[in-house]
Write an enzyme that holds these catalytic residues in place. Structure first.
Site, PDB file in Angstrom:
ATOM      1  N   HIS A  85       0.971  -1.206  -0.016  1.00  0.00           N
ATOM      2  CA  HIS A  85      -0.646  -0.134  -0.125  1.00  0.00           C
ATOM      3  C   HIS A  85       1.338   1.146  -0.144  1.00  0.00           C
ATOM      4  CE1 HIS A  85      -3.405   2.515   0.979  1.00  0.00           C
ATOM      5  NE2 HIS A  85      -3.499   1.817   0.547  1.00  0.00           N
ATOM      6  N   GLU A 157      -4.096   1.957  -7.135  1.00  0.00           N
ATOM      7  CA  GLU A 157      -4.368   2.997  -6.605  1.00  0.00           C
ATOM      8  C   GLU A 157      -3.676   4.154  -7.062  1.00  0.00           C
ATOM      9  OE1 GLU A 157      -6.715   1.819  -2.788  1.00  0.00           O
ATOM     10  OE2 GLU A 157      -4.386   1.965  -2.294  1.00  0.00           O
TER      11      GLU A 157
HETATM   12  P1  13P Z   1     -10.103   6.109  -0.252  1.00  0.00           P
HETATM   13  O1  13P Z   1     -10.829   5.278  -0.791  1.00  0.00           O
HETATM   14  O2  13P Z   1     -10.034   6.657   1.435  1.00  0.00           O
HETATM   15  O3  13P Z   1      -8.863   7.311  -1.019  1.00  0.00           O
HETATM   16  O4  13P Z   1      -8.590   5.230   0.135  1.00  0.00           O
HETATM   17  C1  13P Z   1      -7.919   3.901  -0.952  1.00  0.00           C
HETATM   18  C2  13P Z   1      -7.088   3.084  -0.027  1.00  0.00           C
HETATM   19  O5  13P Z   1      -6.293   3.677   0.210  1.00  0.00           O
HETATM   20  C3  13P Z   1      -7.705   2.352   0.212  1.00  0.00           C
HETATM   21  O6  13P Z   1      -6.436   1.064   0.077  1.00  0.00           O
END
Ligand code: 13P
Length: 233
Positions: A85, A157
């Site tokens: 992450h 992401e």
């Molecule tokens: P948000 O949905 O709060 O933007 O976070 C996404 C995330 O980092 C999930 O791992």
């Protein structure tokens, strides 16, 4: 579709117990995966939701203070684990090489890694996003055989979208997911970053998406329910 819920470092034990009651009421044909804090993993008690973790040690069990090993997660019914992450890459300075070690440890225990990849705003402005993700995938998946590789779930992401309320255009997301699927044609690819019960109406048009990794929304069961209802329409 896969809907993975990343609680991040939220929810005290009492809040988590109440939260689980609410989550338990959500009925869906999609696969829900809950990734609570390590401590709350011990209080997991849901039938309609599978269990994930947010991190794992890259080392063998032993003298690694503060770490939790894959074999210990396995004992707690953990079936999935987020790795790489951006918050860990940023705050804990996790490298692609370390992430690779975590993936190997998880696969050894039959725990499915959810590997996060994504670019910063600056990298996108310099048009580096494709190369960044290729490198993240290449190093993280070193020495993983084809059969094992295909089990891994990838979460795209974009870092500039996490917790900011800003989401890329559908075209931008589609292009990145296609890039990932060119490298890994048989893997599931999720989108994560400010996905919510409103923008899901737009996001659901992207047919390449196999699911979502939700941060903020994971903490709001009522809104999550609306998100899932709209996704299923
Ligand atoms: P948000 O949905 O709060 O933007 O976070 C996404 C995330 O980092 C999930 O791992």
């Amino acid at each position: 579709m896969i809907i993975a819920l990343n609680n991040k470092c939220n929810l005290t034990k009492q809040d988590f117990l109440k939260y689980q009651e609410e989550l338990g009421k959500i009925s869906t044909n999609n696969k829900l995966i809950l990734c609570p804090t390590f401590l709350n993993i011990g209080h997991y008690n849901l039938e309609n939701v599978e269990l994930g973790a947010q991190n794992v040690s890259s080392k063998e069990p032993g003298a690694t203070t503060g770490e939790v090993a894959a074999i210990q997660l396995k004992e707690e019914q953990v079936k999935y684990c987020i790795v790489g992450h951006s918050e860990r890459r940023n705050y804990q300075h996790e490298t692609n090489e370390e992430i690779n070690q975590k993936i190997i440890k998880l696969l050894d225990q039959n725990i499915i890694p959810i590997l996060c990849v994504g670019e910063t705003k600056e990298e996108r402005e310099k048009h580096l996003e494709k190369g960044i993700i290729e490198k993240e995938l290449e190093i993280a998946l070193q020495q993983v055989n084809q059969e094992q590789k295909e089990k891994i779930i990838i979460a795209y992401e974009p870092i500039w979208s996490i917790g900011t309320g800003i989401i890329p255009t559908n075209e931008e997301i589609k292009e990145m997911i296609k890039n990932i699927k060119e490298i890994l044609p048989n893997n599931k690819v999720l989108y994560g970053g400010s996905a919510n019960e409103e923008n899901i109406v737009l996001l659901r048009e992207i047919k390449e998406i196999d699911g979502y990794l939700l941060g903020g929304l994971s903490l709001k069961p009522e809104k999550l329910k609306i998100f899932i209802e709209k996704l299923e329409k």
